[in-house]
Design a protein around this motif. Structure first.
Motif, PDB file in Angstrom:
ATOM      1  N   PHE A   9       0.838  -1.201   0.000  1.00  0.00           N
ATOM      2  CA  PHE A   9       0.000   0.000   0.000  1.00  0.00           C
ATOM      3  C   PHE A   9       0.872   1.250   0.000  1.00  0.00           C
ATOM      4  N   ARG A  10       1.944   1.224   0.774  1.00  0.00           N
ATOM      5  CA  ARG A  10       2.861   2.358   0.801  1.00  0.00           C
ATOM      6  C   ARG A  10       3.461   2.588  -0.583  1.00  0.00           C
ATOM      7  N   ALA A  11       3.847   1.505  -1.254  1.00  0.00           N
ATOM      8  CA  ALA A  11       4.417   1.626  -2.602  1.00  0.00           C
ATOM      9  C   ALA A  11       3.390   2.175  -3.585  1.00  0.00           C
ATOM     10  N   ALA A  12       2.145   1.731  -3.468  1.00  0.00           N
ATOM     11  CA  ALA A  12       1.102   2.206  -4.372  1.00  0.00           C
ATOM     12  C   ALA A  12       0.828   3.690  -4.174  1.00  0.00           C
ATOM     13  N   LEU A  13       0.806   4.139  -2.926  1.00  0.00           N
ATOM     14  CA  LEU A  13       0.593   5.561  -2.658  1.00  0.00           C
ATOM     15  C   LEU A  13       1.729   6.401  -3.232  1.00  0.00           C
ATOM     16  N   LYS A  14       2.934   5.872  -3.176  1.00  0.00           N
ATOM     17  CA  LYS A  14       4.077   6.570  -3.777  1.00  0.00           C
ATOM     18  C   LYS A  14       3.901   6.670  -5.282  1.00  0.00           C
ATOM     19  N   GLU A  15       3.475   5.578  -5.923  1.00  0.00           N
ATOM     20  CA  GLU A  15       3.228   5.597  -7.367  1.00  0.00           C
ATOM     21  C   GLU A  15       2.131   6.592  -7.728  1.00  0.00           C
ATOM     22  N   ALA A  16       1.131   6.713  -6.861  1.00  0.00           N
ATOM     23  CA  ALA A  16      -0.007   7.585  -7.141  1.00  0.00           C
ATOM     24  C   ALA A  16       0.361   9.069  -7.109  1.00  0.00           C
ATOM     25  N   SER A  17       1.554   9.391  -6.611  1.00  0.00           N
ATOM     26  CA  SER A  17       2.001  10.785  -6.632  1.00  0.00           C
ATOM     27  C   SER A  17       2.461  11.213  -8.026  1.00  0.00           C
ATOM     28  N   ASP A  18       2.523  10.275  -8.961  1.00  0.00           N
ATOM     29  CA  ASP A  18       2.861  10.545 -10.362  1.00  0.00           C
ATOM     30  C   ASP A  18       2.016  11.704 -10.899  1.00  0.00           C
ATOM     31  N   ARG A  68       2.749   3.329  14.391  1.00  0.00           N
ATOM     32  CA  ARG A  68       3.645   4.383  13.900  1.00  0.00           C
ATOM     33  C   ARG A  68       4.362   3.981  12.621  1.00  0.00           C
ATOM     34  N   SER A  69       4.741   2.719  12.529  1.00  0.00           N
ATOM     35  CA  SER A  69       5.557   2.279  11.394  1.00  0.00           C
ATOM     36  C   SER A  69       4.737   1.815  10.194  1.00  0.00           C
ATOM     37  N   THR A  70       3.435   1.624  10.363  1.00  0.00           N
ATOM     38  CA  THR A  70       2.625   1.102   9.248  1.00  0.00           C
ATOM     39  C   THR A  70       1.409   1.990   8.983  1.00  0.00           C
ATOM     40  N   TYR A  71       0.351   1.818   9.745  1.00  0.00           N
ATOM     41  CA  TYR A  71      -0.895   2.538   9.476  1.00  0.00           C
ATOM     42  C   TYR A  71      -0.700   4.054   9.477  1.00  0.00           C
ATOM     43  N   ASN A  72       0.006   4.572  10.473  1.00  0.00           N
ATOM     44  CA  ASN A  72       0.152   6.018  10.552  1.00  0.00           C
ATOM     45  C   ASN A  72       0.901   6.577   9.349  1.00  0.00           C
ATOM     46  N   ARG A  73       1.969   5.895   8.959  1.00  0.00           N
ATOM     47  CA  ARG A  73       2.729   6.337   7.788  1.00  0.00           C
ATOM     48  C   ARG A  73       1.858   6.335   6.542  1.00  0.00           C
ATOM     49  N   ASN A  74       1.037   5.315   6.414  1.00  0.00           N
ATOM     50  CA  ASN A  74       0.238   5.203   5.206  1.00  0.00           C
ATOM     51  C   ASN A  74      -0.925   6.184   5.175  1.00  0.00           C
ATOM     52  N   VAL A  75      -1.556   6.427   6.305  1.00  0.00           N
ATOM     53  CA  VAL A  75      -2.664   7.382   6.285  1.00  0.00           C
ATOM     54  C   VAL A  75      -2.134   8.798   6.051  1.00  0.00           C
ATOM     55  N   LEU A  76      -0.941   9.108   6.540  1.00  0.00           N
ATOM     56  CA  LEU A  76      -0.331  10.407   6.248  1.00  0.00           C
ATOM     57  C   LEU A  76       0.021  10.517   4.769  1.00  0.00           C
ATOM     58  N   ALA A  77       0.547   9.447   4.192  1.00  0.00           N
ATOM     59  CA  ALA A  77       0.853   9.461   2.756  1.00  0.00           C
ATOM     60  C   ALA A  77      -0.412   9.633   1.928  1.00  0.00           C
TER      61      ALA A  77
END
Length: 272
Positions: free
Chosen positions: A50-59, A95-104
């Motif tokens: 999910f983190r990788a997908a959110l990064k891709e979505a910043s395209d 802190r290391s998973t859900y929080n990072r992803n919801v912020l992204a």
């Protein structure tokens, strides 16, 4: 930007994660949570995908995003099977998973549409609430499952739901743990529209494409303003509005919007 008549999605496997499908069909992208056998519950691998997908979505080619689930569920939060040998430090896990992803997710400066195709529970409910717009299939159900296993809201649920509902309704619902039907979620303002389950994907894609045709840099800045409005005093909010308005006025979309207005035609926004 005009959407191609028959856009070609990027290969779902491009991220290398089986539990996340990322499809890019400019000007939109779709992120599908893909563990249908467990109603798309999150495990560690899906968090990473999910983190990788959110990064891709910043395209920059992606001007709107749809978030949905595979199969008959949207997302039921954490896969509790990972806790068989103990939950460990849940605060650090958050802190290391859900929080990072919801912020992204919130930092994506483009509209994000949640297409809630089935149960959304716990952290899955919170992720839907973190999106900008929520559509629900008529079969969807929303469950604030935290209290039913003796936990408190996380993944931003307390933040987003109190803003959507106000304190009283948010507290009553979170403290009860009771499920909410799609129709009731619409009546309460949690979702903007309830759609026949068979038409949800088409409706979400259409809405995302419609939003992608808007001046998306201004939309991104509008998101920043709304996120700050609940926590900043009026003086600071007015200053942020002034700063972002100055930035918006420098965009090509502003020039196009003014020209289209004066020429009495429809604007052709590009997101630049």
């Amino acid at each position: 930007m005009t959407e191609p008549t028959h856009p070609r999605p990027s290969p779902p496997s491009e991220l290398g994660f089986e539990s996340i499908v990322y499809e890019k069909a400019p000007p939109r992208a779709t992120i599908t949570l893909n563990r249908p056998d467990v109603l798309n519950a999150f495990d560690s691998a899906m968090q990473e995908g999910f983190r990788a997908a959110l990064k891709e979505a910043s395209d920059p080619e992606v001007r709107a995003v749809v978030l949905t689930g595979a199969g008959r569920g949207f997302c039921v939060g954490q896969d509790l099977k990972e806790f068989r040998e103990g939950a460990g430090d849940l605060g650090e896990r958050l802190r290391s998973t859900y929080n990072r992803n919801v912020l992204a997710l919130r930092r994506l400066e483009k509209p994000v549409v949640a297409a809630v195709n089935g149960p959304a529970a716990g952290a899955g409910l919170a992720l839907a609430a973190a999106c900008d717009i929520r559509l629900a299939a008529d079969s969807a159900v929303f469950v604030p499952a935290f209290i039913t296993i003796g936990l408190v809201p996380d993944t931003g649920a307390s933040f987003f739901l109190s803003r959507i509902f106000g304190y009283g309704r948010a507290f009553e619902w979170l403290a009860s743990g009771k499920s909410l039907s799609a129709a009731d979620a619409h009546a309460w303002g949690l979702v903007t529209e309830v759609v026949d389950a068979g038409k949800l994907a088409e409706r979400a894609a259409g809405l995302a494409s419609q939003l992608a045709g808007q001046p998306t840099r201004a939309i991104g800045m509008t998101k920043r303003l709304l996120d700050s409005a609940a926590v900043e005093p009026l003086e600071k909010q007015l200053e942020l509005e002034a700063q972002l308005q100055a930035a918006a006025a420098e965009t090509e979309d502003f020039s196009e919007g003014v020209a289209a207005f004066l020429e009495k035609r429809e604007p052709r926004f590009t997101g630049l």
